[in-house]
Write a protein that holds these residues in place. Structure first.
Motif, PDB file in Angstrom:
ATOM      1  N   HIS A 125       0.839  -1.199   0.000  1.00 50.98           N
ATOM      2  CA  HIS A 125       0.000   0.000   0.000  1.00 50.98           C
ATOM      3  C   HIS A 125       0.873   1.248   0.000  1.00 50.98           C
ATOM      4  N   ASP A 164      -1.670  -1.199  -4.159  1.00 51.56           N
ATOM      5  CA  ASP A 164      -3.054  -0.716  -4.114  1.00 51.56           C
ATOM      6  C   ASP A 164      -3.142   0.785  -3.853  1.00 51.56           C
ATOM      7  N   ASP A 165      -4.211   1.363  -4.336  1.00 51.99           N
ATOM      8  CA  ASP A 165      -4.648   2.732  -3.998  1.00 51.99           C
ATOM      9  C   ASP A 165      -3.866   3.850  -4.690  1.00 51.99           C
ATOM     10  N   HIS A 196      -9.321  -0.495  -9.185  1.00 48.89           N
ATOM     11  CA  HIS A 196      -9.551  -0.680  -7.743  1.00 48.89           C
ATOM     12  C   HIS A 196     -10.742   0.175  -7.301  1.00 48.89           C
ATOM     13  N   HIS A 219     -13.077   3.827  -3.703  1.00 48.91           N
ATOM     14  CA  HIS A 219     -12.706   2.883  -2.640  1.00 48.91           C
ATOM     15  C   HIS A 219     -13.836   2.592  -1.651  1.00 48.91           C
TER      16      HIS A 219
END
Ligand code: ZN
Length: 301
Positions: free
Chosen positions: A58, A113-114, A184, A188
């Motif tokens: 992350h 991710d993110d 993704h 979120h």
């Protein structure tokens, strides 16, 4: 074709077609140079049924915290993986079973991710910031070209990587190194709490958003928090605004290494990932188990 020339030269010589004086200009190849088998990366025997470690990263900072990998530990992960004979592949290459890695090596999938800015920033001169995950990996890959910047980045609609003006440039750079862009969602959300219509919107729009930024063939998806939508059939594909959307691979959050590409145990729409942190069941656990031979990963024959 290298071996044809000496034979041809000798037969032409014996037939008197070429002057012997011209013969020495031809350099014979070193014996066996073209016949040497590729060296095995490790002495692990081939194992196409072994599991594949899909790592989940992350944020990155100078010091390690919950869900934050320190850049020093990330560099050490790269070194440990490379030294243990792992070679990077993307999620798509893994699920397709098209992993172009040398004999004796094991695949590893690095996922991010993110699209945090600490994963990838650019300096004023347009070069990747060395104090980001991509900068660290790029530097490592210059010394170790066998471990290129080839991972899967599950991006949000945040630029991606924090700056809208540079999002397309960063996507282009990542793809040029062999990395893949996956979706993704846009915002979120916890998909388990959304209506089918909202799940479709989040899954469809994020693909369109990333493709508008130059991402090629967005076919992998990471579930926010690893949570499935209530209607899991949506993962198999759906129609949104008259268009069909379907992801070929869906990844979960923390878990064990994932089954081998051809395994009947592999559900491409529920791929588990190993958390890349100091967590008890994280990356260190599996690399330690590899060392003491209590985990047998996929090994290219
Ligand atoms: Zn996330």
């Amino acid at each position: 074709m290298k071996f044809v020339w000496p034979v041809l030269a000798i037969s032409l010589l014996s037939l008197g077609f070429i002057e012997t004086a011209s013969a020495p200009t031809y350099q014979l190849p070193i014996a066996g140079a073209w016949a040497a088998p590729p060296a095995r990366v490790t002495d692990r025997p081939g194992n196409i049924k072994g599991d594949v470690m899909v790592l989940m990263y992350h944020r990155f900072e100078q010091s390690e915290k919950y869900m934050v990998r320190s850049l020093a530990n990330f560099r050490s992960d790269l070194k440990r993986l490379r030294d243990a004979g792992f070679r990077p592949v993307t999620v798509s290459e893994y699920v397709d079973g098209k992993m172009d890695i040398p004999p004796g090596s094991s695949p590893v999938v690095l996922t991010f991710d993110d699209s945090w800015d600490t994963q990838f920033k650019l300096l004023r001169n347009g070069e990747p910031d060395p104090d980001t995950a991509v900068g660290v990996w790029l530097d490592f890959s210059k010394k170790h070209p066998e471990f290129p910047v080839k991972g899967t980045f599950f991006c949000l609609a945040n630029g991606p990587f924090g700056t809208a003006a540079q999002g397309a440039k960063k996507i282009k750079m990542l793809q040029s190194w062999g990395s893949e862009i996956g979706a993704h969602t846009m915002t979120h959300p916890n998909l388990a709490r959304l209506s089918d219509e909202r799940v479709k919107e989040e899954m469809a729009k994020s693909k369109l958003y990333l493709e508008s930024k130059g991402a090629k063939n967005v076919r992998t998806f990471a579930l926010p928090y690893g949570n499935l939508p209530r209607n899991t059939s949506l993962l198999h594909g759906f129609v949104w605004k008259g268009k069909v959307f379907k992801y070929d691979a869906v990844v979960l959050a923390a878990g064990n290494p994932a089954p081998a590409p051809g395994s009947s145990r592999l559900n491409k729409l529920r791929i588990p990932r190993v958390i890349a942190s100091q967590d008890t069941y994280g990356i260190n656990n599996w690399l330690n188990r590899l060392q003491n031979k209590t985990w047998k990963p996929f090994v290219q024959p």
